[in-house]
Structures are given as C-alpha cells and as structure tokens.
Design a protein around this motif. Sequence first.
Motif, short mmCIF file in Angstrom:
data_model
loop_
_atom_site.label_atom_id
_atom_site.label_comp_id
_atom_site.label_asym_id
_atom_site.label_seq_id
_atom_site.Cartn_x
_atom_site.Cartn_y
_atom_site.Cartn_z
N ILE A 230 0.93 -1.00 0.11
CA ILE A 230 -0.09 0.01 0.14
C ILE A 230 0.93 1.28 0.21
CG2 ILE A 230 -1.83 1.46 1.44
CD1 ILE A 230 -2.40 -1.27 2.65
N GLN A 231 1.00 1.89 -1.13
CA GLN A 231 2.07 3.02 -1.16
C GLN A 231 1.51 4.40 -0.93
OE1 GLN A 231 5.06 2.39 -2.12
NE2 GLN A 231 4.87 0.19 -2.93
N LEU A 232 2.03 5.23 -0.11
CA LEU A 232 1.80 6.33 0.33
C LEU A 232 1.58 7.23 -0.96
CD1 LEU A 232 0.85 8.41 2.30
CD2 LEU A 232 3.28 8.75 2.72
N THR A 233 2.55 7.32 -1.94
CA THR A 233 2.45 8.09 -3.00
C THR A 233 1.26 7.82 -4.06
OG1 THR A 233 3.89 6.57 -4.06
CG2 THR A 233 5.00 8.54 -3.10
N ASP A 234 0.79 6.61 -3.90
CA ASP A 234 -0.38 6.32 -4.77
C ASP A 234 -1.60 6.98 -4.30
OD1 ASP A 234 1.22 4.85 -6.52
OD2 ASP A 234 0.40 2.91 -5.70
N ALA A 235 -1.68 7.06 -2.87
CA ALA A 235 -2.91 7.54 -2.27
C ALA A 235 -2.71 9.10 -2.25
CB ALA A 235 -2.93 7.34 -0.69
N LEU A 236 -1.50 9.48 -2.06
CA LEU A 236 -1.49 11.07 -2.40
C LEU A 236 -1.89 11.80 -3.93
CD1 LEU A 236 2.02 11.59 -0.76
CD2 LEU A 236 -0.50 12.57 0.14
N ALA A 237 -1.39 10.91 -4.77
CA ALA A 237 -1.61 11.02 -6.30
C ALA A 237 -3.21 11.03 -6.60
CB ALA A 237 -1.06 10.08 -7.20
N LYS A 238 -3.95 10.11 -5.61
CA LYS A 238 -5.50 10.45 -5.93
C LYS A 238 -6.14 11.50 -5.45
CE LYS A 238 -5.54 5.36 -6.86
NZ LYS A 238 -5.77 4.03 -6.43
N THR A 239 -5.30 12.32 -4.51
CA THR A 239 -6.25 13.53 -4.09
C THR A 239 -5.79 14.72 -4.56
OG1 THR A 239 -4.21 13.78 -2.46
CG2 THR A 239 -5.68 12.30 -1.69
#
Length: 289
Positions: A230-239
Amino acid sequence: MRRPVRKAIFPVGGLGTRFLPATKAMPKEMLPVVDKPLIQYAVEEAKAAGIEEFIFVTGRGKAAIENHFDREYELEAVLQSRGKHKELEDLSSLLLEAGSVTYTRQQEPLGLGHAVWCARNLIGDEPFAVLLADDLVKSDQPCLKQMVEHYEDVGGHLVAVMDVPREHTNRYGILDVVEEKGPLARARTLIEKPDPAEAPSTLSIIGRYILDPSVFKELDKKQRGAGGEIQLTDALAKTLDDVTFHGLRFEGTRFDCGSKAGFLEATIAFALEREDLGVRMRDILNKYV
C-alpha cells in the motif's frame, strides 16, 4: 490562517532485512550514527520544527525504541553516583513531554501507506508530518523546519525532494512538475518508482512529508501498488484534484541510511564534524584511503 503542523508519524515497523544480522534483535532505527540512533535524529528534527505529538507506528521487536525515549532510573542513579553530569544531561534531553508520545502497532509490513493509515485515528482531521528515520538529513536548519515554514505559504501536501540520476528513478516516488518557483516545485501528480524511460522528471521524494488529512480517505481503500504494498505516493496522487502538491528542494545533504553504503557515509560525515572526533577521523581515513 493555516492550521499548524503539531503531529508527526514515525513509521518504525519495518524488518530492516538489509542490515541483517545486526537487526535480528535490534530495530534498524536504533542503529547509531556515531553515538546517536537514527530515530533520535528524526525526533530531534521534529522537535526543532515545533512538533508537539509524536506517533510511532511500530511492530514486533521494537520495544527498544520505546525504552530509548523513556526514563532509565538505574542507569541515571549510576551516572549520578559517578559524577557523569554530561551523560545525565544527554539522557534527559531524550525525554519527550509526558502524554506527547503514542505507540501503535502495524501488525503486518504492508508498506508505508499502510503504516501511515495505522495512525489515522491519532491524527484526526489536521495536517501532519511523516518522518522516515532511514533518511538522515544533515543541514544547518532542520529539514522539517524548512518545510513547515514553506507550508505556511502553500498548504496542501508538501514533500522534501531532491534530484536523482535518471537511472535511479525506479527507486523513488517521482514528481510530474508543472512549475518551479524558487525552491518549490508544484506538481500535477507523482508516480511511484517509474521506469527511467517513462519518468516525468528526476525530482524524487525523500522521507519527509507534510500531508493534508484527506489522504486517509484514499488509504482507507487499502489498494496495493508497486511491490504489492500500500503505497503512500499512490494515495497522494489520487487526492490531487482537490489538494495542492508541492516539492521543496531543501537545503542540506540527505543520507540514505537504509543502505549500508549510505549509513557508513553518514557516520563518516557526522564524525568529521565532531570536535572530539574530527581530527582522529581524518587520520583514520588517511590511513585507509
């Protein structure tokens, strides 16, 4: 006026496999650079930036971290009896204000995004910092303090960034930059560990973040990314449709203490600046180089 950054997350649940066997029974965050463990450098940086609440996301075998920031009455008594006042002062400086420290468990090592998600209920609905102890930054002004000062102007998500060789982009989260203004780079998105041929830039994130709490809505989905984590950067990109995203080219030198070579380089660099060790360290280096 923006809400202040009062809380910081320290993800310390990793296994430290790259430093085995040293980390078989000792957390990698307790590996010392000269005479101070990595996690202490990170906590001191957070304190200097005005952080008031310290949240450690731990795992099995991490009790040494909790003990390090607690009282050790027997040791203090021995030092007192022997007149070791400097050592007593050093131990006293480790203590964080009562009630300002929280430990929560990450039962499985499912990635940085998962570690941050584990602290969601302790953060609530306010901006927060994330510090990775593996990334040690040597600077006149602490890296996170630099970030807090710029965060007051830009808000949103703010990360510390540095340029890396293009062939190394597949090791980092990389920014897709829209514009640069002084040390700040505004990004339209970020990509986790892109192939060098496909990387939108060479501007990479290091282990310092100031984040808007909206990221937890994406982390709640627990979507797996690179490496099955579960990548933090992936979640950030979606915000990023709703939250601004900036990278700060910080002043200072970053050492990758998650690698053996980086850890040794940091030890040398910090030792050379010590009044009690610098001259001797140069003699040692001249002997072997």
